[in-house]
Motif scaffolding. Structure first.
Motif, PDB file in Angstrom:
ATOM      1  N   GLU A  20       3.387   3.953  -1.576  1.00 45.22           N
ATOM      2  CA  GLU A  20       3.492   4.506  -2.922  1.00 45.22           C
ATOM      3  C   GLU A  20       4.513   3.718  -3.725  1.00 45.22           C
ATOM      4  N   ARG A  75      -5.847   1.204   0.600  1.00 41.33           N
ATOM      5  CA  ARG A  75      -4.733   1.465  -0.312  1.00 41.33           C
ATOM      6  C   ARG A  75      -3.950   0.194  -0.580  1.00 41.33           C
ATOM      7  N   GLU A  81      -3.454  -1.703  -4.079  1.00 44.14           N
ATOM      8  CA  GLU A  81      -2.109  -1.982  -4.574  1.00 44.14           C
ATOM      9  C   GLU A  81      -1.989  -3.440  -4.988  1.00 44.14           C
ATOM     10  N   GLY A 100       0.800  -1.216   0.000  1.00 41.83           N
ATOM     11  CA  GLY A 100       0.000   0.000   0.000  1.00 41.83           C
ATOM     12  C   GLY A 100       0.824   1.253   0.000  1.00 41.83           C
TER      13      GLY A 100
END
Length: 232
Positions: free
Chosen positions: A7, A120, A124, A5
């Motif tokens: 970036e 997130r 991902e 999750g």
């Protein structure tokens, strides 16, 4: 710990590769650089034993394919649901703060941890490969095994029964006396047997009921009735 999750977890800018040894000897695998290596790690993880120690709510939101959900606060009473000591085990945690207590409780295993905290992380994983992600409750792959001799001989016994002239297609029945935590009874029920399991200790019966719930129940009512009700 693979922090899913963050970036670019699936991009070439993913976390650098390294390994960290826990004081108990368990290795904690880190995320490798590059999308291919990260995706390969997740794919390798879902092909093996996956334990998710997050809350039931977090597990239902999303989890690695085939994972079994045993929340961290109940793990101490569910040791009988884990694989043999020394096995490779992928563990999903909610945050890095859980790493130390999880590794301490699972120090007999070779642990690779995935921190899967929120939506997130789910998104991902979907970008890395949707087949590696599941949503809802469901049933994962069992981490435990029954008695080796039972596992070895049951298919032969079933074959002999089915070949018998007296067999008329009825369900097979088993009585498990001193069933303990119920692994043998639940395993037979998973094969379609009707099982009566008995134990002197109430705590063992309660453990078996939990194992039935985790191993034989799913979102579908028909599956619950046709499998969980086979163990009494």
């Amino acid at each position: 710990v693979v922090r899913v999750g963050e970036e670019g977890a699936c991009s070439a800018d993913a976390l650098a590769s390294r390994e960290e040894e826990h004081t108990s000897g368990s290795a904690v695998a880190q995320a490798h650089t590059g999308s291919g290596s990260f995706t390969a790690q997740v794919r390798e993880a879902v092909a093996g034993a996956v334990l998710d120690v997050r809350s039931e709510e977090a597990f239902s939101r999303c989890h690695l394919s085939g994972a079994v959900n045993i929340p961290l606060d109940t793990l101490a009473n569910a040791i009988h649901e884990l694989p043999p000591s020394g096995a490779d085990l992928t563990v999903c945690i909610e945050s890095l703060l859980e790493r130390a207590p999880v590794l301490e409780r699972l120090r007999k295993y070779n642990v690779r941890a995935f921190a899967l905290a929120d939506e997130r992380g789910c998104a991902e994983l979907e970008r890395c490969g949707g087949d590696m992600l599941q949503r809802g409750k469901g049933i994962g792959r069992w981490l435990w095994s029954p008695c080796p001799s039972l596992e070895l001989l049951t298919a032969r016994v079933e074959e002999e029964i089915h070949r018998s002239k007296e067999y008329n297609g009825e369900d097979l029945h088993a009585l498990d006396i001193a069933c303990g935590s119920g692994r043998d009874a639940v395993w037979l029920a998973g094969r379609g047997w009707n099982v009566v399991a008995v134990d002197y200790l109430p705590k063992q019966i309660e453990r078996m009921r939990t194992l039935v719930h985790r191993s034989l129940t799913a979102d579908g009512r028909e599956y619950r009735q046709s499998r969980a009700s086979r163990v009494i």
